[in-house]
Design a protein around this motif. Structure first.
Motif, PDB file in Angstrom:
ATOM      1  N   ASP A 583       0.871  -1.130   0.029  1.00 37.10           N
ATOM      2  CA  ASP A 583       0.106  -0.083  -0.286  1.00 37.10           C
ATOM      3  C   ASP A 583       0.845   1.295  -0.174  1.00 37.10           C
ATOM      4  O   ASP A 583       1.695   1.591   0.762  1.00 37.10           O
ATOM      5  CB  ASP A 583      -0.870   0.156   1.358  1.00 37.10           C
ATOM      6  N   PRO A 584       0.785   2.056  -1.062  1.00 41.09           N
ATOM      7  CA  PRO A 584       1.536   3.328  -1.138  1.00 41.09           C
ATOM      8  C   PRO A 584       1.471   4.239   0.131  1.00 41.09           C
ATOM      9  O   PRO A 584       2.527   4.948   0.566  1.00 41.09           O
ATOM     10  CB  PRO A 584       1.313   3.852  -2.324  1.00 41.09           C
ATOM     11  N   GLU A 585       0.116   4.142   0.583  1.00 45.61           N
ATOM     12  CA  GLU A 585       0.062   5.101   1.765  1.00 45.61           C
ATOM     13  C   GLU A 585       0.655   4.599   3.083  1.00 45.61           C
ATOM     14  O   GLU A 585       1.188   5.485   3.796  1.00 45.61           O
ATOM     15  CB  GLU A 585      -1.585   4.972   2.084  1.00 45.61           C
ATOM     16  N   LYS A 664      -9.465  -1.180  -9.907  1.00 42.97           N
ATOM     17  CA  LYS A 664      -9.179   0.381  -9.568  1.00 42.97           C
ATOM     18  C   LYS A 664      -9.448   0.860  -8.391  1.00 42.97           C
ATOM     19  O   LYS A 664      -8.542   1.701  -7.939  1.00 42.97           O
ATOM     20  CB  LYS A 664      -9.874   1.020 -10.971  1.00 42.97           C
ATOM     21  N   GLN A 665     -10.775   0.663  -7.862  1.00 43.36           N
ATOM     22  CA  GLN A 665     -11.320   0.956  -6.542  1.00 43.36           C
ATOM     23  C   GLN A 665     -10.130   0.425  -5.411  1.00 43.36           C
ATOM     24  O   GLN A 665      -9.843   1.501  -4.661  1.00 43.36           O
ATOM     25  CB  GLN A 665     -12.725   0.737  -6.313  1.00 43.36           C
ATOM     26  N   CYS A 666     -10.050  -0.810  -5.574  1.00 42.10           N
ATOM     27  CA  CYS A 666      -9.113  -1.122  -4.637  1.00 42.10           C
ATOM     28  C   CYS A 666      -7.624  -0.563  -4.479  1.00 42.10           C
ATOM     29  O   CYS A 666      -6.953  -0.224  -3.541  1.00 42.10           O
ATOM     30  CB  CYS A 666      -8.865  -2.641  -4.538  1.00 42.10           C
ATOM     31  N   LEU A 667      -7.240  -0.109  -5.802  1.00 48.77           N
ATOM     32  CA  LEU A 667      -6.044   0.458  -5.848  1.00 48.77           C
ATOM     33  C   LEU A 667      -5.708   1.918  -5.671  1.00 48.77           C
ATOM     34  O   LEU A 667      -4.869   2.673  -5.927  1.00 48.77           O
ATOM     35  CB  LEU A 667      -5.196  -0.051  -7.203  1.00 48.77           C
ATOM     36  N   ASN A 673     -10.721   6.118   0.389  1.00 48.02           N
ATOM     37  CA  ASN A 673     -11.532   5.913  -0.976  1.00 48.02           C
ATOM     38  C   ASN A 673     -11.631   4.553  -1.463  1.00 48.02           C
ATOM     39  O   ASN A 673     -12.329   4.292  -2.195  1.00 48.02           O
ATOM     40  CB  ASN A 673     -10.981   6.667  -1.966  1.00 48.02           C
ATOM     41  N   ARG A 674     -10.861   3.720  -0.778  1.00 47.72           N
ATOM     42  CA  ARG A 674     -11.026   2.343  -1.389  1.00 47.72           C
ATOM     43  C   ARG A 674     -12.373   1.543  -0.651  1.00 47.72           C
ATOM     44  O   ARG A 674     -12.735   1.972   0.477  1.00 47.72           O
ATOM     45  CB  ARG A 674      -9.852   1.419  -0.853  1.00 47.72           C
TER      46      ARG A 674
END
Ligand code: NAG
Ligand code: NAG
Ligand code: NAG
Ligand code: NAG
Ligand code: NAG
Ligand code: NAG
Ligand code: NAG
Ligand code: NAG
Ligand code: NAG
Ligand code: NAG
Ligand code: NAG
Ligand code: NAG
Length: 745
Positions: A583-585, A664-667, A673-674
């Motif tokens: 996860d980039p976050e 897309k939503q997961c990423l 927002n996921r």
């Protein structure tokens, strides 16, 4: 420090020896040591007060003028082995001869040896009941045949059927005996009609004898002589032990009456392997007679030149030796060589190491005690006591606290061949608990102080998780520095292998992959919703989605998440997660959340859709990460280029678009927002159902229907069956999209 421990240890030994010394009689030096050319060693002895027990009393008899031979009871003694606790004796061969076809004549139809109530047992490992004959059934039994009885049949049609050296039923037969026998009787079954064989085979033999001394020769039958030692007797091995009181080592050592027979310093007690009692051996580095005070003498290892031949110098020390090298050379322990060196006097260091390793038994006792204490400390440090208490109060938790010894046994001492996985987190071994239950044992590399304390508590939570799509934690071991986790064993590899591995050739259908992904999502959803705060997996990836016998998904390795560090400092030392899935976050905040798992799951969806690995190590930088490739393709509305060809060709655009949108939503870069894992699982369920609708329409036009791979035996072959009713709800038996047929075949 070490010297002191040694002193204490030795002091203790002296004390013990002093306690024992007066009670056990010591043979006088006048006792006869030799009889003929056989050395009679204590505890065996000749004459009054020379042997440890009446059983070990040997009589030295003159068999011919001036030739003396030792006898134990009626059997001639050939050899005494103190280290193995055996004697070799000679005894006569029961035989049975016939000289005409009808008239039967027995030389000695029955024979036996009775050692009941003595210190002797027939060796079960070195002897075999051996039968020779051409129409013979011989049997062996214990005293009255009610306990043990066995037999051996030897037949042959003529001399040409026999083979030298082969004892497998043709003219010769051998069978093993059980342990613990102290009486045996051999006999022949009578009434066999020998008219067909008597002209070339006139005798049968049956004897318990030393297996190594027997080599079948056809002459035993054709010359009617089984006389391989030339004396009409054969050697047999008997196990002996100090059996007075039938004490095992721990009992004998503690025995107050001072009958402990291992009188020498540096001797060890060894339980008898055949019956009750024990024998004594000299400790490693010593040799001699452990039954006599001072009997175990230092071995001069240097006589065997154990040190490097070139430049090596051997120093014998009490109970050990050490090697050093001539100046200008250094000792290589690995190669056992003295290599030319410009460096230090490593020999001294090695010598010291050897000293430490071969340190005395007193030191070992101390070490053992220390080890036990250390184990207990680890156990309580890891919250084992708390866990133990809770497990007692909450019945029905199927969770086991394993001892270190159990896991060492289960993994064959962490044998390399048992490794089934390895990574930064540690090593996973396949193990077999209690010789039947297959488990995966995870040995972590390290954990922090905080985690150590909370380990027991965490284990309690994890042990209660019970979901069909999550690998079950069956237990843990807290006695070790870094606790070990024990999981159920899942046999069929991982989703990663299914998508990218060599087994790709097995041609798994898209709908099966989708089912597995859906099941994994359900498992993760369960983890996230089970407890509060949620249990975060932390390392979601296809390699952590295992497949059981039915190719059902089982999420693995969730235990690691709980061990995941939460503060930045630890993050630096212990990176959790896997590149390509991270996860980039999380990279920015170091805060692992349930949405981090959602991100990683998005990458899994991409792997399913594209058949590509998350991170390609070759190729231009831009194309490396699957998720960034996908996101830019989505922006350009051009994901077709990324899709696996079979997906593109065979799956409906609606399904593909739905999955791509979900991924897309997961990423999404921003975790908030996921979607939640529950939403992901629900959407996957919806998409799978969607895939069914066109199928039902098409299926009606085709005469075949398909069952999901999961219900077939190997999970991949697609059974073509003509069924009338089609399951309508999804689940394990959901039919797959028929268009996958072309791909699957
Ligand atoms: C054997 O030992 C016993 C007891 O120690 C002693 O009384 C006896 O005199 C000894 N016999 C011989 C022949 O040494
Ligand atoms: C050993 O046997 C001899 C005779 O062979 C006998 O005199 C002696 O008493 C026996 N010793 C023991 C300890 O049974
Ligand atoms: C006795 O056994 C030892 C070891 O097994 C062997 O070295 C020795 O030769 C044997 N002696 C006799 C007389 O058989
Ligand atoms: C068989 O054995 C008996 C007793 O030893 C002997 O008297 C007889 O002569 C033998 N018969 C033959 C045919 O050898
Ligand atoms: C053969 O064995 C039986 C049973 O032990 C015995 O009664 C008989 O005397 C034996 N016969 C000969 C010739 O030894
Ligand atoms: C047979 O031998 C066994 C062991 O030696 C004993 O327990 C049992 O009572 C014996 N049976 C008979 C019928 O003698
Ligand atoms: C047994 O004897 C045969 C010849 O009689 C020989 O070839 C073979 O090597 C022997 N086997 C053993 C184990 O001694
Ligand atoms: C033994 O077998 C032969 C033929 O195989 C037969 O003639 C003879 O009568 C038999 N003897 C007995 C005692 O049964
Ligand atoms: C032994 O006798 C049988 C029949 O009595 C015969 O068939 C066989 O050839 C003979 N074998 C030998 C080696 O004489
Ligand atoms: C065994 O052979 C030896 C010498 O070859 C002989 O003296 C002895 O009598 C034979 N024993 C038997 C039972 O055949
Ligand atoms: C010997 O046997 C006893 C009892 O069976 C057991 O407790 C002990 O651990 C054994 N000792 C060794 C050294 O195997
Ligand atoms: C062991 O010996 C080999 C050559 O025999 C050599 O290449 C190697 O470096 C040696 N290893 C050590 C630790 O000295």
């Amino acid at each position: 420090m070490e010297v002191r421990i040694l002193q204490v240890g030795l002091g203790l030994l002296f004390l013990l020896a002093a306690q024992h010394a007066p009670a056990v009689a010591i043979p006088s030096p006048q006792c006869q040591k030799m009889c003929g050319n056989v050395e009679i060693e204590y505890p065996f002895g000749i004459g009054v007060n020379c042997s440890l027990a009446p059983d070990f009393n040997i009589s030295c008899k003159e068999v011919q003028d001036g030739i003396y031979k030792p006898f134990s009871g009626s059997m001639e003694l050939l050899n005494i082995s103190l280290t193995h606790g055996t004697v070799r004796v000679l005894h006569s061969i029961p035989s049975y001869c016939y000289n005409t076809s009808t008239m039967l004549m027995n030389v000695s139809r029955f024979a036996g040896i009775d050692k009941r109530g003595t210190s002797f047992r027939f060796s079960a490992t070195l002897n075999k009941f051996t039968v020779i004959g051409c129409n013979t059934l011989a049997y062996i039994s214990d005293s009255n045949g009610t306990g043990y009885q066995s037999g051996c049949v030897a037949t042959c049609t003529g001399p040409s059927a026999l083979t030298d050296g082969s004892c497998s039923g043709i003219g010769c037969c051998q069978t093993a005996i059980p342990r613990g026998m102290d009486y045996y009787r051999a006999g022949f079954a009578k009434g066999f009609n020998t008219s067909q064989i008597w002209n070339f085979s006139r005798c049968s033999y049956a004897v318990l004898m030393e297996a190594a001394e027997f080599n079948f020769s056809t002459a035993y039958i054709t010359t009617n002589k089984f006389n391989n030692t030339g004396s009409g007797r054969v050697p047999m091995i008997m196990d002996w032990a100090v059996r007075n009181g039938k004490m095992s080592c721990p009992v004998a050592r503690r025995n107050e009456s001072g009958t402990y027979a291992c009188l020498s310093h540096n001797s060890d007690c060894v339980n008898s392997t055949n019956g009750p009692g024990y024998i004594c051996n000299c400790s490693k580095g010593y040799e001699g007679n452990p039954y006599l005070p001072g009997g175990c003498k230092d071995v001069n290892e240097c006589n065997q030149s154990p040190c490097p031949s070139r430049g090596g110098i051997c120093h014998n020390e009490v109970g050990r030796y050490r090697c050093s090298c001539k100046t200008g050379r250094k000792f290589s322990k690995q190669n056992n060589t003295c290599d030319l060196d410009n460096g230090l006097i490593i020999g001294v260091t090695i010598g010291f190491l050897v000293l430490v390793i071969f340190s005395s038994s007193g030191y070992m006792v101390f070490q053992n005690r220390k080890m036990k204490k250390v184990k207990q400390e680890y156990f309580s440090q890891h919250g084992g006591l708390l866990l133990f208490e809770r497990m007692k109060s909450e019945r029905g938790i199927s969770f086991t606290l394993f001892t270190e010894a159990e896991l060492i046994h289960a993994t064959n001492n962490y044998d390399k061949s048992r490794i089934i996985g390895k990574g930064g987190y540690g090593t996973v071994y396949k193990g077999i608990i209690k010789d039947k239950m297959h488990v995966a044992i995870k040995r972590c590399t390290l954990i922090s102080e905080r985690q150590k304390k909370e380990f027991g508590q965490e284990m309690l939570i994890l042990s209660q998780i019970n979901h069909k799509n999550i690998v079950k934690l069956v237990g843990c071991c807290l006695e070790v520095e870094v606790p070990m986790l024990v999981y159920e064993f899942i046999p069929n590899g991982t989703l990663y292998e299914l998508i990218h591995g060599k087994n790709r050739a097995l041609q798994i259908s898209f709908s099966t992959l989708l089912r597995i992904a859906h099941e994994a999502a359900e498992g993760l959803n369960f983890l996230h919703s089970y407890a509060s705060p949620p249990i975060i997996h932390g390392d979601v990836k296809t390699a952590n989605i295992l497949l059981d016998e039915n190719y059902m998904a089982k999420v693995a390795d969730f235990g690691a998440s709980i061990l995941a560090p939460s503060d930045e400092e630890q993050y630096v030392t212990m990176v959790q997660g896997t590149c390509g899935y991270l996860d980039p976050e999380y990279m920015q905040t170091c805060q692992l959340t349930d949405k981090s798992d959602v991100y990683s799951f998005g990458v899994i969806l991409l792997e399913v859709l594209t058949g590509q690995v998350p991170l390609k190590l070759e190729g231009a930088d831009m194309q490396r990460s699957l998720s960034s490739n996908f996101m830019s393709a989505m922006k350009e509305n051009n994901i077709d280029a990324l899709l696996a060809s079979h997906v593109k060709e065979q799956e409906s655009t609606e399904l593909i678009r739905g999955l791509a949108e979900l991924a897309k939503q997961c990423l999404n870069m921003c975790g908030a927002n996921r979607p939640t894992m529950k939403e992901v699982a629900d959407e996957l369920g919806r998409l799978r159902k969607l895939a069914l609708h066109p199928w039902i329409l098409i299926a009606n036009t085709e005469s075949e229907s398909l069952l999901d791979g999961a219900s077939s035996t190997n999970g991949f072959e697609i059974d073509v069956a003509t069924t009338t009713g089609y399951p309508t709800q999804d689940g394990d038996n959901a039919p797959m999209n028929p268009r996958s047929l072309y791909y699957a075949r």
